[in-house]
Enzyme design. Structure first.
Site, PDB file in Angstrom:
ATOM      1  N   HIS A 308       0.964 -36.904  34.723  1.00  9.88           N
ATOM      2  CA  HIS A 308       0.720 -36.618  36.141  1.00  9.88           C
ATOM      3  C   HIS A 308       2.003 -36.871  36.925  1.00  9.88           C
ATOM      4  O   HIS A 308       2.751 -37.785  36.599  1.00  9.88           O
ATOM      5  CB  HIS A 308      -0.400 -37.528  36.684  1.00  9.88           C
ATOM      6  N   ASP A 365      -8.404 -34.374  34.502  1.00  7.32           N
ATOM      7  CA  ASP A 365      -8.894 -33.212  33.741  1.00  7.32           C
ATOM      8  C   ASP A 365      -9.243 -33.533  32.297  1.00  7.32           C
ATOM      9  O   ASP A 365      -9.838 -32.710  31.598  1.00  7.32           O
ATOM     10  CB  ASP A 365      -7.838 -32.096  33.785  1.00  7.32           C
TER      11      ASP A 365
END
Ligand code: SDX
Length: 430
Positions: A308, A365
């Site tokens: 991320h 996710d």
């Protein structure tokens, strides 16, 4: 008291200038470089915005090192446990938690705006049946601008509020119909007597031929997924909505630009890519081979659902979704081998030097697809589900941008590395 400024010196010319430092309620301070070009005749360069704040915002805050996410100051884990998605929508848009009366009025209003113009239904029939549902979402959300002329005065607070309510209310209907269209099935009308998430699942899976009761476990899981995906600072799709909206485009057109940006596998499309990756891995014994590929700089394979830009710790949303996935699988008596592969993959990756060194952890996710499979959502619809949750984040950020004291069109500059000026050569001389 030292001045809250930084000085930039151009060592090539000796020219220097001071720039104000601004400090927020949480997180790093920023250098206001708006006058850099005027003072030193230079721009900053930061592709991907690794060190660049694009705006001031009061809506969400992420502490990437500590793995913290706040919605209007409230930690995401507390909202996930005690709140629900419509209350989170109220919080994100209005900036505070509603009273019971306000909550009931807001919910009543949203649930009575879930129908869409009948003309919009015809829109679906222009798509191929096998079109990706996100392609349908980009088209149909953009088309909302063609049906709601009456509330497009973006500088009128009530118009903005009506557009926000319409987007929150209608996204589940548009999303469910994209799924039904892909299967050649009838479009169920929304029902005002159902909850927000329950109504979406009803429109996804009910048939006119028989009674359909939504499993409350599935409805609760769906509501949690929407809450966890609601807003997330200036991510790619939210920044897209802000940039589109900065041209004074209407909110429906701006949000449809965000839908397009979210589709990418590096962003909201990752949840669909995670399931495809887990299916490709197929068995825990194959995990080492895929980790080798993820580590190989010559192989563009990436561990989808990992890493991320901001979180250099565990994404707090991933923690909550992993716990919820286990609970939902158990309560719905579903045994999904992909969940076992995902947990084993996480366990091995988090001990692997490559991932440790780069601070790559599971993001929102990584597990969200597992929970969606458990409640019967097909993989192709995962990013559409992300769109339902993120719509409130987009429209809240859009409204914040439109009401900025000095609202101006976003227009980044560049470093030009092309040809120097040259004269045209007639074709006869080339
Ligand atoms: C979302 O911004 C948001 O807030 C997004 C989001 C939201 O709520 O809106 O949180 C939702 O989009 C989550 C992210 C979903 N995407 C994925 O899971 C796709 C896989 N992840 C990556 O592609 C990547 O981690 C990004 C895109 C998420 C972040 O990329 P960055 O910040 O640009 O990092 P990078 O590409 O510069 O990577 C740094 C290093 C590189 O290695 P080196 O060149 O330094 O050797 O880490 C490596 C990368 O190769 N790396 C990975 C990796 N992610 C980064 N290596 C293997 N697998 C990965 N997943």
């Amino acid at each position: 008291m030292p001045k809250d400024t930084v000085t930039i010196i151009d060592n090539a010319t000796g020219k220097q200038a001071e720039f104000p430092v601004k400090r927020g309620s949480h997180g790093p301070a920023v250098i206001d470089i708006a006058t850099l070009n005027k003072e030193l005749g230079m721009f900053t360069l930061d592709p991907g915005f690794l060190s660049t704040a694009s705006c001031e915002s009061a809506i969400t805050f992420i502490d990437g090192d500590k793995g913290i996410l706040l919605y209007r100051g409230y930690p995401i884990d507390q909202l996930a446990e005690h709140s629900d998605f419509l209350e989170v929508c109220y919080l994100l848009y209005y900036g505070r938690l509603p009273s019971k009366k306000e909550y009931n009025h807001f919910s009543h209003m949203i649930m009575r705006h879930t129908m869409v113009h009948e003309g919009l239904r015809d829109f679906y029939h222009g798509f191929r049946r096998d079109a990706h549902p996100m392609a349908v979402m980009v088209g149909v959300v953009g088309a909302l601008s063609a049906f709601y002329h009456d509330s497009l005065d973006i500088y009128e607070p009530r118009s903005r509020e009506i557009s926000a309510h319409r987007l929150i209310a209608k996204m589940p209907t548009i999303a469910a119909w994209a799924y039904r269209y892909s299967r050649g099935e009838p479009f169920p009308y929304p029902r005002n007597d159902l909850g927000y998430a329950e109504n979406f699942l009803y429109m996804m899976f009910s048939y006119p031929t028989e009674e359909y009761r939504v499993n409350p476990v599935a409805a609760k899981a769906m509501d949690l997924i929407s809450t966890l995906h609601a807003a997330h600072e200036q991510n790619a799709s939210t920044s897209t909505v802000r940039l589109a909206g900065s041209s004074q485009a209407n909110p429906f057109a701006s949000v449809s630009a965000g839908v397009g940006a979210l589709w990418g596998p590096a962003h909201g499309g990752a949840n669909e890519a995670v399931i495809k990756m887990l299916e490709q891995i197929g068995d825990v014994k194959n995990i080492p081979r895929f980790l080798d590929r993820a580590r190989d700089p010559k192989d563009n394979f990436r561990l989808m659902g990992f890493g991320h830009r901001v979180y250099k710790n565990y994404d707090p949303r991933a923690k909550i979704i992993r716990q919820a996935a286990g609970d939902v699988l158990r309560e719905m008596k579903v045994n999904d081998p992909l969940f076992d592969i995902a947990m084993k993959l996480e366990e091995i990756a988090l001990k692997d030097e490559y991932f440790i060194e780069r601070k790559l952890y599971p993001n929102v996710d990584f597990y969200s697809g597992i929970i969606q499979r458990a409640i019967g959502i097909p993989t192709s619809m995962f990013t559409v589900i992300f769109t339902i949750g993120r719509t409130i984040g987009w429209i809240s950020q859009w409204a914040e941008m439109i009401t900025e004291k000095v609202q101006r069109i976003g227009r980044p500059r560049q470093l030009y590395i092309g040809e120097k000026t040259r004269d045209y050569v007639p074709i006869s001389k080339r």
